[in-house]
Design a protein around this motif. Structure first.
Motif, PDB file in Angstrom:
ATOM      1  N   GLU A  17      12.715  -4.193  -0.877  1.00 46.47           N
ATOM      2  CA  GLU A  17      12.311  -4.663  -2.205  1.00 46.47           C
ATOM      3  C   GLU A  17      12.127  -3.502  -3.187  1.00 46.47           C
ATOM      4  N   LEU A  55      -4.472 -12.814  12.382  1.00 47.32           N
ATOM      5  CA  LEU A  55      -3.572 -12.190  11.416  1.00 47.32           C
ATOM      6  C   LEU A  55      -3.742 -10.672  11.323  1.00 47.32           C
ATOM      7  N   ILE A  56      -4.997 -10.241  11.247  1.00 49.11           N
ATOM      8  CA  ILE A  56      -5.228  -8.819  11.015  1.00 49.11           C
ATOM      9  C   ILE A  56      -4.712  -7.983  12.189  1.00 49.11           C
ATOM     10  N   HIS A  84      -0.923  -7.762  11.964  1.00 51.44           N
ATOM     11  CA  HIS A  84      -0.526  -6.785  10.948  1.00 51.44           C
ATOM     12  C   HIS A  84      -0.754  -5.354  11.429  1.00 51.44           C
ATOM     13  N   ARG A  85      -1.876  -5.157  12.135  1.00 52.03           N
ATOM     14  CA  ARG A  85      -2.158  -3.814  12.653  1.00 52.03           C
ATOM     15  C   ARG A  85      -1.077  -3.393  13.655  1.00 52.03           C
ATOM     16  N   ASN A 131       1.958  -2.444  11.610  1.00 51.23           N
ATOM     17  CA  ASN A 131       1.685  -1.162  10.940  1.00 51.23           C
ATOM     18  C   ASN A 131       1.789  -0.001  11.923  1.00 51.23           C
ATOM     19  N   LEU A 167       5.620   4.721   7.552  1.00 46.90           N
ATOM     20  CA  LEU A 167       4.595   4.570   6.516  1.00 46.90           C
ATOM     21  C   LEU A 167       4.036   5.915   6.072  1.00 46.90           C
ATOM     22  N   HIS A 196       6.159   3.054   1.212  1.00 47.55           N
ATOM     23  CA  HIS A 196       4.974   3.072   0.383  1.00 47.55           C
ATOM     24  C   HIS A 196       4.308   1.686   0.365  1.00 47.55           C
ATOM     25  N   ALA A 197       5.126   0.647   0.475  1.00 45.86           N
ATOM     26  CA  ALA A 197       4.570  -0.703   0.498  1.00 45.86           C
ATOM     27  C   ALA A 197       5.230  -1.490   1.621  1.00 45.86           C
ATOM     28  N   LEU A 198       4.411  -2.205   2.365  1.00 47.95           N
ATOM     29  CA  LEU A 198       4.941  -3.009   3.453  1.00 47.95           C
ATOM     30  C   LEU A 198       4.242  -4.358   3.450  1.00 47.95           C
ATOM     31  N   SER A 199       5.027  -5.375   3.125  1.00 46.59           N
ATOM     32  CA  SER A 199       4.486  -6.719   3.149  1.00 46.59           C
ATOM     33  C   SER A 199       4.920  -7.355   4.465  1.00 46.59           C
ATOM     34  N   ILE A 200       4.004  -8.047   5.129  1.00 47.57           N
ATOM     35  CA  ILE A 200       4.294  -8.501   6.487  1.00 47.57           C
ATOM     36  C   ILE A 200       4.139 -10.014   6.636  1.00 47.57           C
ATOM     37  N   SER A 222       7.836 -10.566  -2.949  1.00 44.05           N
ATOM     38  CA  SER A 222       6.554  -9.979  -3.270  1.00 44.05           C
ATOM     39  C   SER A 222       6.299  -9.986  -4.770  1.00 44.05           C
TER      40      SER A 222
END
Lengths: 122, 146
Positions: free
Chosen positions: A43, A71-72, A75-76, A79, A86, A91-95, A113
């Motif tokens: 993106e 969820l968290i 995502h971890r 990540n 990263l 710089h930005a990561l939408s998951i 996004s």
């Protein structure tokens, strides 16, 4: 006529060219999570970065390994797998992280996004 | 003599000012963040300020907070490089924005959006004594409360 077609074709090809970071992200997620579905969307073009940049990504990952994880933690996990990327330019990561069952039950439409507001580059 | 004394006093004064200034600046960023998130029920670390977010993801979080009419404290990481890196280390989370409720890291933009959509956010806010404005504006439907 032929020429126009050719120009169009090459434009489409250029747009869909997969960058090196994009393919690394794809491969890492697929192998580390034995994912049944991975979609990596670059993106970066939506942001104030040079053409062809690989800075802003959205990833869709469907894996059994998310089963029972809030969820968290999902995502971890993602990540963590992409820690190196990263730290070195992404710089930005939408998951979007779903289990196969959740993926099947969903409409499988991934919204793009939110638009950039110019904060990048500071 | 008088002059000498004055110079002495000034130098002592200067030293103490420097010392106290240094000790303040030396408070580790981790402790500062600790204080911030523990002294406020809801804290958002973002790019820009709520009235002028400088990132779409930060803006989305601000809009969610606005919808629920949540009182929160916000911190602009773009105006403090130390905080920008410090908050990522503190929560072991690589991106901004970051939301804390009751001293605990809750998530970034994606998670807030999903918690908002699932109704979980209303529940989390209730736990810390904040009544979401959505509850009075629009009673939650049964099907949303899976």
């Amino acid at each position: 006529m032929n020429n126009i077609l050719q120009v169009c074709f090459s434009a489409v090809r250029r747009m869909s060219t997969t960058g090196p970071v994009e393919s690394t992200i794809f491969n890492k997620l697929q192998s580390a999570l034995s994912a049944s579905h991975v979609n990596v969307i670059n993106e970066s073009y939506m942001h104030n970065v040079p053409k062809g940049a690989e800075t802003h990504f959205k990833v869709v990952v469907v894996s059994d390994k998310f089963d029972g994880l809030p969820l968290i933690k999902r995502h971890r996990l993602v990540n963590d797998i992409l820690k190196e990327e990263l730290q070195t330019g992404v710089h930005a990561l939408s998951i979007v992280a779903k289990t196969p069952k959740q993926w099947e039950e969903s409409d499988k439409i991934v919204e793009s996004s939110p638009n950039c507001k110019g904060g990048f580059g500071k | 003599m008088n002059n000498l004394l004055r110079r002495h006093v000034i130098s002592i004064y200067n030293n103490s000012v420097k010392l106290s200034f240094r000790s303040f600046a030396d408070v580790p960023i981790k402790d500062k963040i600790d204080q911030i998130v523990k002294n406020n029920k809801v804290v958002v670390f973002m790019k820009g300020v709520p009235d002028a977010p400088r990132c779409g993801f930060s803006n989305a979080v601000v809009q969610i907070m606005r919808m629920h009419a949540v009182p929160y404290e916000s911190h602009d990481v773009l105006s403090d490089e130390n905080l920008r890196q410090g908050i990522k280390d503190y929560s072991n989370w690589p991106t901004i924005p970051q939301v804390f409720i009751n001293g605990e890291f809750v998530g970034g933009c994606d998670i807030m959006l999903q918690m908002h959509q699932s109704g979980e956010l209303v529940e989390e806010l209730k736990k810390v004594g904040i009544k979401s404005a959505l509850l009075t504006a629009e009673p939650p439907k049964d099907e949303e409360k899976k």
